[in-house]
Motif scaffolding. Structure first.
Motif, PDB file in Angstrom:
ATOM      1  N   LYS A 186      62.790  69.250 105.397  1.00 35.74           N
ATOM      2  CA  LYS A 186      63.924  68.591 104.755  1.00 35.74           C
ATOM      3  C   LYS A 186      64.025  68.929 103.273  1.00 35.74           C
ATOM      4  N   TYR A 187      62.892  69.024 102.618  1.00 34.52           N
ATOM      5  CA  TYR A 187      62.904  69.326 101.187  1.00 34.52           C
ATOM      6  C   TYR A 187      61.544  69.869 100.788  1.00 34.52           C
ATOM      7  N   GLY A 188      61.504  70.555  99.657  1.00 37.40           N
ATOM      8  CA  GLY A 188      60.259  71.047  99.093  1.00 37.40           C
ATOM      9  C   GLY A 188      59.963  70.336  97.790  1.00 37.40           C
ATOM     10  N   LEU A 189      58.673  70.119  97.533  1.00 37.13           N
ATOM     11  CA  LEU A 189      58.252  69.403  96.335  1.00 37.13           C
ATOM     12  C   LEU A 189      57.006  70.090  95.786  1.00 37.13           C
ATOM     13  N   ALA A 190      56.928  70.255  94.465  1.00 33.58           N
ATOM     14  CA  ALA A 190      55.770  70.903  93.845  1.00 33.58           C
ATOM     15  C   ALA A 190      55.413  70.197  92.545  1.00 33.58           C
ATOM     16  N   PHE A 191      54.116  70.134  92.286  1.00 32.48           N
ATOM     17  CA  PHE A 191      53.597  69.547  91.058  1.00 32.48           C
ATOM     18  C   PHE A 191      52.729  70.594  90.372  1.00 32.48           C
ATOM     19  N   THR A 192      52.936  70.774  89.048  1.00 31.53           N
ATOM     20  CA  THR A 192      52.231  71.826  88.314  1.00 31.53           C
ATOM     21  C   THR A 192      51.707  71.293  86.989  1.00 31.53           C
ATOM     22  N   LEU A 193      50.533  71.747  86.634  1.00 31.37           N
ATOM     23  CA  LEU A 193      49.944  71.497  85.323  1.00 31.37           C
ATOM     24  C   LEU A 193      49.562  72.845  84.743  1.00 31.37           C
ATOM     25  N   LYS A 194      50.092  73.171  83.553  1.00 29.55           N
ATOM     26  CA  LYS A 194      49.835  74.501  82.991  1.00 29.55           C
ATOM     27  C   LYS A 194      50.034  74.497  81.474  1.00 29.55           C
ATOM     28  N   PRO A 195      49.445  75.482  80.777  1.00 29.23           N
ATOM     29  CA  PRO A 195      49.741  75.649  79.354  1.00 29.23           C
ATOM     30  C   PRO A 195      51.173  76.133  79.166  1.00 29.23           C
ATOM     31  N   SER A 196      51.795  75.726  78.074  1.00 31.67           N
ATOM     32  CA  SER A 196      53.136  76.194  77.730  1.00 31.67           C
ATOM     33  C   SER A 196      53.110  77.142  76.536  1.00 31.67           C
ATOM     34  N   THR A 197      52.377  76.772  75.487  1.00 27.36           N
ATOM     35  CA  THR A 197      52.167  77.658  74.338  1.00 27.36           C
ATOM     36  C   THR A 197      50.689  77.644  73.968  1.00 27.36           C
ATOM     37  N   SER A 198      50.257  78.679  73.275  1.00 28.73           N
ATOM     38  CA  SER A 198      48.853  78.783  72.873  1.00 28.73           C
ATOM     39  C   SER A 198      48.758  79.145  71.394  1.00 28.73           C
TER      40      SER A 198
ATOM     41  N   ASN B 288      41.135  82.036  79.804  1.00 30.77           N
ATOM     42  CA  ASN B 288      41.946  80.827  79.886  1.00 30.77           C
ATOM     43  C   ASN B 288      42.290  80.434  81.314  1.00 30.77           C
ATOM     44  N   PHE B 289      42.442  79.148  81.512  1.00 32.80           N
ATOM     45  CA  PHE B 289      43.078  78.590  82.706  1.00 32.80           C
ATOM     46  C   PHE B 289      44.583  78.842  82.593  1.00 32.80           C
ATOM     47  N   THR B 290      45.249  79.190  83.672  1.00 33.29           N
ATOM     48  CA  THR B 290      46.683  79.448  83.615  1.00 33.29           C
ATOM     49  C   THR B 290      47.526  78.414  84.339  1.00 33.29           C
ATOM     50  N   ASN B 291      47.046  77.868  85.438  1.00 29.48           N
ATOM     51  CA  ASN B 291      47.853  76.867  86.143  1.00 29.48           C
ATOM     52  C   ASN B 291      47.073  76.259  87.310  1.00 29.48           C
ATOM     53  N   VAL B 292      47.472  75.060  87.679  1.00 33.47           N
ATOM     54  CA  VAL B 292      47.118  74.496  88.973  1.00 33.47           C
ATOM     55  C   VAL B 292      48.410  73.902  89.517  1.00 33.47           C
ATOM     56  N   SER B 293      48.812  74.340  90.698  1.00 39.48           N
ATOM     57  CA  SER B 293      50.079  73.929  91.297  1.00 39.48           C
ATOM     58  C   SER B 293      49.851  73.548  92.754  1.00 39.48           C
ATOM     59  N   VAL B 294      50.481  72.463  93.171  1.00 36.07           N
ATOM     60  CA  VAL B 294      50.447  72.068  94.572  1.00 36.07           C
ATOM     61  C   VAL B 294      51.882  71.828  95.025  1.00 36.07           C
ATOM     62  N   GLY B 295      52.185  72.238  96.253  1.00 32.82           N
ATOM     63  CA  GLY B 295      53.531  72.057  96.773  1.00 32.82           C
ATOM     64  C   GLY B 295      53.525  71.867  98.272  1.00 32.82           C
ATOM     65  N   PHE B 296      54.548  71.209  98.787  1.00 28.87           N
ATOM     66  CA  PHE B 296      54.645  71.017 100.229  1.00 28.87           C
ATOM     67  C   PHE B 296      56.103  70.852 100.628  1.00 28.87           C
ATOM     68  N   ASN B 297      56.355  71.048 101.917  1.00 26.93           N
ATOM     69  CA  ASN B 297      57.671  70.838 102.506  1.00 26.93           C
ATOM     70  C   ASN B 297      57.522  69.783 103.598  1.00 26.93           C
ATOM     71  N   SER B 298      58.248  68.715 103.486  1.00 25.56           N
ATOM     72  CA  SER B 298      58.141  67.606 104.427  1.00 25.56           C
ATOM     73  C   SER B 298      59.151  67.755 105.562  1.00 25.56           C
TER      74      SER B 298
ATOM     75  N   PHE C  14      50.812  74.085  99.920  1.00 22.62           N
ATOM     76  CA  PHE C  14      50.346  75.228  99.141  1.00 22.62           C
ATOM     77  C   PHE C  14      49.597  74.743  97.909  1.00 22.62           C
ATOM     78  N   LEU C  15      48.505  75.407  97.607  1.00 29.85           N
ATOM     79  CA  LEU C  15      47.783  75.205  96.357  1.00 29.85           C
ATOM     80  C   LEU C  15      47.639  76.551  95.664  1.00 29.85           C
ATOM     81  N   ASP C  16      47.975  76.590  94.371  1.00 26.44           N
ATOM     82  CA  ASP C  16      47.804  77.809  93.587  1.00 26.44           C
ATOM     83  C   ASP C  16      47.022  77.456  92.323  1.00 26.44           C
ATOM     84  N   VAL C  17      45.872  78.109  92.134  1.00 26.61           N
ATOM     85  CA  VAL C  17      45.034  77.910  90.952  1.00 26.61           C
ATOM     86  C   VAL C  17      44.768  79.272  90.338  1.00 26.61           C
TER      87      VAL C  17
END
Length: 411
Positions: free
Chosen positions: A117-129, A104-114, A79-82
């Motif tokens: 067995k398990y799910g894994l996701a990586f996200t880059l996003k603003p926390s405060t503005s 503003n940009f809000t997020n870019v997230s990628v995730g997968f299930n191998s 999965f990719l979410d932008v």
């Protein structure tokens, strides 16, 4: 590699490029306090559901409200979410009325299930503005009739790099952990003008620190879902750079310059989240409650104190028939309500926020969606020295799904 993989990779690159160009700005004067206002960032459908998601799975894309949800991605699913947002804010106070817009940009997230067995996701996003501007503040020079004018501007904020990991146990219990690294800078520029001189103070504060969180989801009878999250308290270390200069008679004089000077650390509170959702045929109802224990950090601001924060969210979504071949019968219609008590008390008044949202999930394939939501929020009050904001927010997220990691079969 099929065509969807090229699309995903291109969207990821564009998302990261967009992130590198943004200043994470807001136009809220309340971003003057602390580390700024909480960013309006999240994945696909959550913003249209009143910012709920503690109990929701990954059926409609990645869910950043609970790290346990990544365990529910399908086996070998990627999965990719932008996303991005546009805000139009109108201000009203005792002596001011204005409006501003930000994008503003809000997020870019990628995730997968191998292999399931398990799910894994990586996200880059603003926390405060941070994004405020105080122009034309007039004062008198002490012991004199001379006046000086002060202008203050601030920008920046914190960003978050986050890794989510989740596994499923007993077919109905999801357990997840998240590890976040918070970093960023807050810049403030202050200029003081008199009849024959100009004093400029530029200060940049840098913050960084790590945070851990846990999440649990439990599914009962494939109809009721419960969720719980905990973000552990942490401390963000800080340093600052300061440059002070003076312009007088067309000449510039450097008065002070410091780098990497240690400043007071900032304490992030213990955060607890609870969620419930249920399905009634093709209708889904969801409710969240979040408690942020700011008072335990014993922090205060120049004009206010930090208090415990309570956030209530309610959402509903409906599609006529998610499995239909008819496009419009698969569209997901959403709405939500949210109340945020805020974490700052000024003159015995909390800076709280009421918000209502509507949204759509437009299918782009079997599992991919274009998510669009609109939120109208009211923040603050015109009492005392405070300002009331009406915030119109348009969120657009694209959630792309594809099956990866599968071995090609040959006859």
């Amino acid at each position: 590699m099929n065509k969807y993989k090229y699309t995903i990779i291109c969207a990821m690159i564009l998302g990261l490029f967009g992130y590198s160009q943004t200043n994470n700005l807001t136009s809220s004067p309340y971003s003057l306090f602390g580390l700024g206002v909480e960013s309006n960032s999240g994945t696909g459908r959550n913003s249209g559901l009143g910012k709920t998601g503690v109990s929701l799975d990954a059926t409609y894309g990645l869910n950043l409200y609970n790290p346990a949800s990544v365990a529910t991605l399908r086996p070998d699913e990627f999965f990719l979410d932008v996303g991005g947002s546009a805000e139009l804010v109108s201000f009203s106070g005792s002596d001011t009325d204005d409006y501003q817009s930000t994008y503003n940009f809000t997020n870019v997230s990628v995730g997968f299930n191998s292999d399931g067995k398990y799910g894994l996701a990586f996200t880059l996003k603003p926390s405060t503005s941070v994004g405020y501007s105080l122009i034309g503040l007039q004062s008198n020079v002490e012991g004199s009739s001379d006046e000086f004018v002060t202008n203050i501007e601030g920008s920046g904020g914190l960003n978050e790099i986050r890794l989510d990991y989740g596994r499923t146990y007993f077919n109905n219990l999801n357990v997840g952990i998240k590890a976040s690294y918070l970093f960023g800078k807050i810049e403030e520029s202050e200029s003081i003008l008199t009849t024959n001189s100009f004093l400029e103070v530029n200060e940049v504060n840098y913050y960084r620190g790590a945070q851990l969180g846990l999440g649990v989801q439990y599914n009962l009878l494939d109809k009721h879902a419960f969720g719980f999250t905990i973000d552990f308290p942490t401390v963000l270390k800080g340093t600052k750079d300061v440059v002070i200069g003076k312009y007088s008679n067309l000449a510039y004089t450097l008065l002070e310059e410091t780098e990497d000077e240690e400043i007071d650390s900032f304490d992030m509170p213990l955060k607890l989240g609870f969620g419930y959702s249920t399905k009634i045929k093709n209708l889904m109802l969801t409710a969240d409650y979040t408690k942020n224990l700011w008072s335990a950090t014993n922090q205060s601001d120049a004009i206010g104190d930090y208090v415990d924060q309570n956030i209530y969210g309610f959402g509903a979504s409906y599609s006529v028939d998610p499995k239909s071949f008819n496009y419009w019968k698969r569209v997901d219609f959403r709405m939500g309500l949210n109340y945020n008590s805020g974490y700052l008390m000024v003159d015995d008044t909390k800076i709280d926020t009421y918000a209502a949202s509507i949204g759509l999930g437009l299918p782009l394939g079997k599992r991919s969606l274009l998510n669009i939501s609109y939120t109208l929020g009211k923040k603050g009050t015109t009492e005392s020295i405070l300002i009331k904001e009406y915030v119109n927010t348009l969120n657009i997220n694209i959630s792309l799904s594809d099956l990866w990691f599968q071995q090609r079969k040959y006859n």
